[in-house]
Design a protein around this motif. Sequence first.
Motif, short mmCIF file in Angstrom:
data_model
loop_
_atom_site.label_atom_id
_atom_site.label_comp_id
_atom_site.label_asym_id
_atom_site.label_seq_id
_atom_site.Cartn_x
_atom_site.Cartn_y
_atom_site.Cartn_z
N GLU A 238 -9.14 0.82 -1.33
CA GLU A 238 -10.33 0.88 -0.48
C GLU A 238 -9.96 0.80 1.00
O GLU A 238 -10.52 1.52 1.83
N GLU A 239 -9.02 -0.07 1.31
CA GLU A 239 -8.59 -0.22 2.72
C GLU A 239 -7.96 1.08 3.24
O GLU A 239 -8.23 1.50 4.36
N VAL A 240 -7.12 1.70 2.41
CA VAL A 240 -6.46 2.96 2.83
C VAL A 240 -7.48 4.07 2.98
O VAL A 240 -7.49 4.80 3.97
N ALA B 121 0.83 -1.20 0.00
CA ALA B 121 0.00 0.00 0.00
C ALA B 121 0.87 1.25 0.00
O ALA B 121 0.58 2.23 -0.71
N GLN B 122 1.95 1.25 0.79
CA GLN B 122 2.86 2.40 0.84
C GLN B 122 3.58 2.62 -0.48
O GLN B 122 3.78 3.76 -0.91
N LEU B 123 3.96 1.54 -1.15
CA LEU B 123 4.60 1.66 -2.45
C LEU B 123 3.65 2.26 -3.48
O LEU B 123 4.04 3.08 -4.30
N MET C 71 0.71 4.06 -2.86
CA MET C 71 0.04 5.33 -2.54
C MET C 71 0.91 6.33 -1.78
O MET C 71 0.53 7.50 -1.66
N GLY C 72 2.04 5.87 -1.25
CA GLY C 72 2.95 6.77 -0.55
C GLY C 72 2.81 6.71 0.95
O GLY C 72 1.73 6.98 1.47
N PRO C 73 3.90 6.39 1.70
CA PRO C 73 3.82 6.25 3.16
C PRO C 73 3.40 7.53 3.87
O PRO C 73 2.66 7.49 4.85
N VAL C 74 3.87 8.68 3.38
CA VAL C 74 3.51 9.96 4.00
C VAL C 74 2.10 10.38 3.58
O VAL C 74 1.28 10.80 4.41
N LEU C 75 1.82 10.26 2.29
CA LEU C 75 0.52 10.69 1.76
C LEU C 75 -0.63 9.90 2.36
O LEU C 75 -1.71 10.44 2.61
N MET C 76 -0.40 8.61 2.61
CA MET C 76 -1.44 7.76 3.21
C MET C 76 -1.87 8.29 4.57
O MET C 76 -3.05 8.24 4.93
N LYS D 240 -7.50 11.52 -6.24
CA LYS D 240 -6.65 10.73 -7.13
C LYS D 240 -6.99 9.25 -7.06
O LYS D 240 -7.19 8.59 -8.09
N TRP D 241 -7.10 8.74 -5.83
CA TRP D 241 -7.26 7.29 -5.70
C TRP D 241 -8.69 6.82 -5.94
O TRP D 241 -8.90 5.69 -6.39
#
Length: 237
Positions: free
Chosen positions: A229-231, A171-173, A175-180, A190-191
């Motif tokens: 969806e989970e994020v 998920a981090q790869l 969508m981005g660890p900070v952005l999440m 965006k998502w």
Amino acid sequence: MNAQQLSMRLTRVASHVPTGATVADIGSDHAYLPCYLVSQGLAERAVAGEVVKGPYESAKKQVKQEQLEDKIEVRLASGLEAIHPEDGITAITIAGMGGPLIVSILDQGLEKLAGVSRLILQPNVHAKAIREWAQTHQWAIVEEEIIKENNKIYEILVLERSSQPVAYTPAQLLMGPVLMNQQTEAFQEKWQRESAQWTNIIASIESTEQTLEIVDKKNELVQKIKLVEEVLNGENS
């Protein structure tokens, strides 16, 4: 846009350049970014690298017009070939390209990263490729931004060399660890948009022959939709 008044996208890229840095801007186009950084006192010196003759000439003209020829060198070169060891580059900016192209530039010039402490990368698409590169080459993602400008959504990734192995979740790869963690309006837009496109693709290939390749593609998209969806629902952080 000009060297004194950047677009919001490039202004945000500039904001992540450490004060006093010696910067290489790769794919510099009109050299607006390095001219802005030096004229505002944010960077000591800069190199503007451009692989195409037309933009290279535009960059040379811009630097001369700004009277910054003593502090900015414009070079016609492919990728990080624009950087010379004696430049003492400490930060690199690459903006306005696809993520895979940025990764290929970094891969082809790995030896040029010696002495560089920060990468500020702004992919137009496929930021995941950069996060995967960062993980493989032990660069940590220390900051991320997502912005909307002129109805387009852009991501900015700030990387610094890590002394420890770097590992990100799927998920981090994506969508981005900070952005999440920030879950801004632009991030959600965006998502939601990406997820809707993937859902449409799945629907469109349902009626085609279910070859192994098609089934694999469908499973990949289903997994991506599930991650998103989970994020967005706060289930995956």
